[in-house]
Design a protein around this motif. Sequence first.
Motif, PDB file in Angstrom:
ATOM      1  N   MET A 117       0.829  -1.220   0.000  1.00  0.00           N
ATOM      2  CA  MET A 117       0.000   0.000   0.000  1.00  0.00           C
ATOM      3  C   MET A 117       0.856   1.260   0.000  1.00  0.00           C
ATOM      4  SD  MET A 117      -2.926  -0.816   2.774  1.00  0.00           S
ATOM      5  CE  MET A 117      -3.984  -2.247   2.700  1.00  0.00           C
ATOM      6  N   GLY A 118       2.170   1.088   0.179  1.00  0.00           N
ATOM      7  CA  GLY A 118       3.074   2.232   0.133  1.00  0.00           C
ATOM      8  C   GLY A 118       3.531   2.760   1.478  1.00  0.00           C
ATOM      9  N   PHE A 119       3.171   2.078   2.549  1.00  0.00           N
ATOM     10  CA  PHE A 119       3.623   2.517   3.872  1.00  0.00           C
ATOM     11  C   PHE A 119       5.069   2.080   4.095  1.00  0.00           C
ATOM     12  CE2 PHE A 119      -1.020   2.149   4.468  1.00  0.00           C
ATOM     13  CZ  PHE A 119      -1.289   3.440   4.888  1.00  0.00           C
ATOM     14  N   GLN A 120       5.795   2.853   4.908  1.00  0.00           N
ATOM     15  CA  GLN A 120       7.192   2.554   5.202  1.00  0.00           C
ATOM     16  C   GLN A 120       7.289   1.356   6.138  1.00  0.00           C
ATOM     17  OE1 GLN A 120       9.961   4.170   3.907  1.00  0.00           O
ATOM     18  NE2 GLN A 120       8.394   5.067   2.585  1.00  0.00           N
ATOM     19  N   GLN A 121       8.212   0.454   5.838  1.00  0.00           N
ATOM     20  CA  GLN A 121       8.332  -0.793   6.588  1.00  0.00           C
ATOM     21  C   GLN A 121       8.564  -0.574   8.078  1.00  0.00           C
ATOM     22  OE1 GLN A 121      10.228  -4.037   4.608  1.00  0.00           O
ATOM     23  NE2 GLN A 121      11.143  -4.773   6.488  1.00  0.00           N
ATOM     24  N   ASN A 122       9.423   0.379   8.438  1.00  0.00           N
ATOM     25  CA  ASN A 122       9.699   0.610   9.859  1.00  0.00           C
ATOM     26  C   ASN A 122       8.448   1.065  10.597  1.00  0.00           C
ATOM     27  OD1 ASN A 122      12.360  -0.142   9.586  1.00  0.00           O
ATOM     28  ND2 ASN A 122      13.126   1.941   9.417  1.00  0.00           N
ATOM     29  N   GLU A 123       7.663   1.948   9.975  1.00  0.00           N
ATOM     30  CA  GLU A 123       6.421   2.405  10.595  1.00  0.00           C
ATOM     31  C   GLU A 123       5.438   1.253  10.723  1.00  0.00           C
ATOM     32  OE1 GLU A 123       4.736   5.675   8.435  1.00  0.00           O
ATOM     33  OE2 GLU A 123       6.214   7.092   9.174  1.00  0.00           O
ATOM     34  N   VAL A 124       5.356   0.436   9.697  1.00  0.00           N
ATOM     35  CA  VAL A 124       4.427  -0.695   9.704  1.00  0.00           C
ATOM     36  C   VAL A 124       4.781  -1.654  10.841  1.00  0.00           C
ATOM     37  CG1 VAL A 124       3.587  -2.700   8.426  1.00  0.00           C
ATOM     38  CG2 VAL A 124       3.924  -0.528   7.236  1.00  0.00           C
ATOM     39  N   LYS A 125       6.052  -1.988  10.983  1.00  0.00           N
ATOM     40  CA  LYS A 125       6.484  -2.900  12.048  1.00  0.00           C
ATOM     41  C   LYS A 125       6.069  -2.364  13.413  1.00  0.00           C
ATOM     42  CE  LYS A 125      10.624  -4.893   9.973  1.00  0.00           C
ATOM     43  NZ  LYS A 125      12.091  -4.964  10.092  1.00  0.00           N
ATOM     44  N   GLU A 126       6.378  -1.098  13.635  1.00  0.00           N
ATOM     45  CA  GLU A 126       6.073  -0.465  14.919  1.00  0.00           C
ATOM     46  C   GLU A 126       4.575  -0.526  15.211  1.00  0.00           C
ATOM     47  OE1 GLU A 126       6.000   4.097  16.502  1.00  0.00           O
ATOM     48  OE2 GLU A 126       7.747   3.498  15.330  1.00  0.00           O
ATOM     49  N   VAL A 127       3.768  -0.136  14.235  1.00  0.00           N
ATOM     50  CA  VAL A 127       2.318  -0.085  14.421  1.00  0.00           C
ATOM     51  C   VAL A 127       1.741  -1.491  14.626  1.00  0.00           C
ATOM     52  CG1 VAL A 127       0.152   0.454  13.236  1.00  0.00           C
ATOM     53  CG2 VAL A 127       1.993   2.127  13.262  1.00  0.00           C
ATOM     54  N   LEU A 128       2.217  -2.461  13.862  1.00  0.00           N
ATOM     55  CA  LEU A 128       1.709  -3.825  14.030  1.00  0.00           C
ATOM     56  C   LEU A 128       2.019  -4.367  15.422  1.00  0.00           C
ATOM     57  CD1 LEU A 128       2.460  -5.456  10.563  1.00  0.00           C
ATOM     58  CD2 LEU A 128       0.217  -4.932  11.534  1.00  0.00           C
ATOM     59  N   LEU A 129       3.195  -4.065  15.927  1.00  0.00           N
ATOM     60  CA  LEU A 129       3.541  -4.511  17.282  1.00  0.00           C
ATOM     61  C   LEU A 129       2.643  -3.837  18.316  1.00  0.00           C
ATOM     62  CD1 LEU A 129       7.426  -4.698  17.173  1.00  0.00           C
ATOM     63  CD2 LEU A 129       5.831  -6.584  17.525  1.00  0.00           C
ATOM     64  N   LEU A 130       2.435  -2.531  18.159  1.00  0.00           N
ATOM     65  CA  LEU A 130       1.589  -1.799  19.103  1.00  0.00           C
ATOM     66  C   LEU A 130       0.140  -2.277  19.058  1.00  0.00           C
ATOM     67  CD1 LEU A 130       2.904   1.851  18.611  1.00  0.00           C
ATOM     68  CD2 LEU A 130       3.210   0.395  20.614  1.00  0.00           C
ATOM     69  N   CYS A 131      -0.321  -2.637  17.879  1.00  0.00           N
ATOM     70  CA  CYS A 131      -1.725  -3.036  17.695  1.00  0.00           C
ATOM     71  C   CYS A 131      -1.928  -4.541  17.793  1.00  0.00           C
ATOM     72  CB  CYS A 131      -2.233  -2.545  16.333  1.00  0.00           C
ATOM     73  SG  CYS A 131      -2.270  -0.752  16.203  1.00  0.00           S
ATOM     74  N   GLY A 132      -0.893  -5.279  18.078  1.00  0.00           N
ATOM     75  CA  GLY A 132      -1.030  -6.722  18.213  1.00  0.00           C
ATOM     76  C   GLY A 132      -1.514  -7.409  16.949  1.00  0.00           C
ATOM     77  N   ASN A 133      -1.016  -6.964  15.807  1.00  0.00           N
ATOM     78  CA  ASN A 133      -1.363  -7.549  14.501  1.00  0.00           C
ATOM     79  C   ASN A 133      -2.837  -7.365  14.130  1.00  0.00           C
ATOM     80  OD1 ASN A 133       1.216  -8.395  13.940  1.00  0.00           O
ATOM     81  ND2 ASN A 133       0.850 -10.534  14.437  1.00  0.00           N
ATOM     82  N   GLN A 134      -3.500  -6.404  14.738  1.00  0.00           N
ATOM     83  CA  GLN A 134      -4.895  -6.152  14.378  1.00  0.00           C
ATOM     84  C   GLN A 134      -4.918  -5.235  13.164  1.00  0.00           C
ATOM     85  OE1 GLN A 134      -7.258  -4.882  17.696  1.00  0.00           O
ATOM     86  NE2 GLN A 134      -6.409  -6.458  19.034  1.00  0.00           N
ATOM     87  N   ARG A 135      -5.329  -5.777  12.033  1.00  0.00           N
ATOM     88  CA  ARG A 135      -5.236  -5.092  10.748  1.00  0.00           C
ATOM     89  C   ARG A 135      -5.934  -3.737  10.741  1.00  0.00           C
ATOM     90  NH1 ARG A 135      -7.218  -3.880   5.951  1.00  0.00           N
ATOM     91  NH2 ARG A 135      -5.969  -4.269   4.091  1.00  0.00           N
ATOM     92  N   GLU A 136      -7.173  -3.691  11.183  1.00  0.00           N
ATOM     93  CA  GLU A 136      -7.947  -2.439  11.114  1.00  0.00           C
ATOM     94  C   GLU A 136      -7.341  -1.350  11.990  1.00  0.00           C
ATOM     95  OE1 GLU A 136     -10.183  -2.118   8.758  1.00  0.00           O
ATOM     96  OE2 GLU A 136      -9.781  -4.210   8.274  1.00  0.00           O
ATOM     97  N   ARG A 137      -6.970  -1.716  13.213  1.00  0.00           N
ATOM     98  CA  ARG A 137      -6.342  -0.732  14.113  1.00  0.00           C
ATOM     99  C   ARG A 137      -5.027  -0.239  13.527  1.00  0.00           C
ATOM    100  NH1 ARG A 137      -5.377  -2.672  19.878  1.00  0.00           N
ATOM    101  NH2 ARG A 137      -4.259  -0.703  19.920  1.00  0.00           N
ATOM    102  N   ALA A 138      -4.240  -1.159  13.001  1.00  0.00           N
ATOM    103  CA  ALA A 138      -2.939  -0.788  12.421  1.00  0.00           C
ATOM    104  C   ALA A 138      -3.128   0.144  11.244  1.00  0.00           C
ATOM    105  CB  ALA A 138      -2.181  -2.043  11.992  1.00  0.00           C
ATOM    106  N   LEU A 139      -4.115  -0.149  10.400  1.00  0.00           N
ATOM    107  CA  LEU A 139      -4.373   0.703   9.238  1.00  0.00           C
ATOM    108  C   LEU A 139      -4.773   2.112   9.679  1.00  0.00           C
ATOM    109  CD1 LEU A 139      -4.488   0.942   6.199  1.00  0.00           C
ATOM    110  CD2 LEU A 139      -6.833   0.064   6.268  1.00  0.00           C
ATOM    111  N   GLU A 140      -5.630   2.205  10.694  1.00  0.00           N
ATOM    112  CA  GLU A 140      -6.019   3.530  11.218  1.00  0.00           C
ATOM    113  C   GLU A 140      -4.803   4.304  11.688  1.00  0.00           C
ATOM    114  OE1 GLU A 140      -9.007   3.258  14.265  1.00  0.00           O
ATOM    115  OE2 GLU A 140     -10.338   2.074  12.971  1.00  0.00           O
ATOM    116  N   GLU A 141      -3.925   3.622  12.439  1.00  0.00           N
ATOM    117  CA  GLU A 141      -2.727   4.281  12.957  1.00  0.00           C
ATOM    118  C   GLU A 141      -1.824   4.757  11.813  1.00  0.00           C
ATOM    119  OE1 GLU A 141      -1.580   4.988  16.105  1.00  0.00           O
ATOM    120  OE2 GLU A 141      -3.498   4.354  16.923  1.00  0.00           O
TER     121      GLU A 141
END
Length: 83
Positions: free
Chosen positions: A55-79
């Motif tokens: 989708m074009g998001f930066q990998q480092n940001e994605v990793k951080e957000v996924l860890l914070l959101c516990g792999n919850q796709r919708e929450r991670a996408l919002e963040e």
Amino acid sequence: PVCLPLQFLSYLGACDRLLKQGYEEGQVEEAMEMFQYSEKKAAEFLHLLAQFNDMGFQQNEVKEVLLLCGNQRERALEELVMK
């Protein structure tokens, strides 16, 4: 101890299955460590990481957000969208 070799073989098997799905070795090892060697959680993480990267998001940001959101796709996408 007998359990150590079995755990190691289980880890290798999990890594092999994830590598066969097309994920990079470094990412597989990192994901397995982050999720205390849970193949299921590592696979979820790698799948979402690839989706968000596409989708074009930066990998480092994605990793951080996924860890914070516990792999919850919708929450991670919002963040990610709010960043």
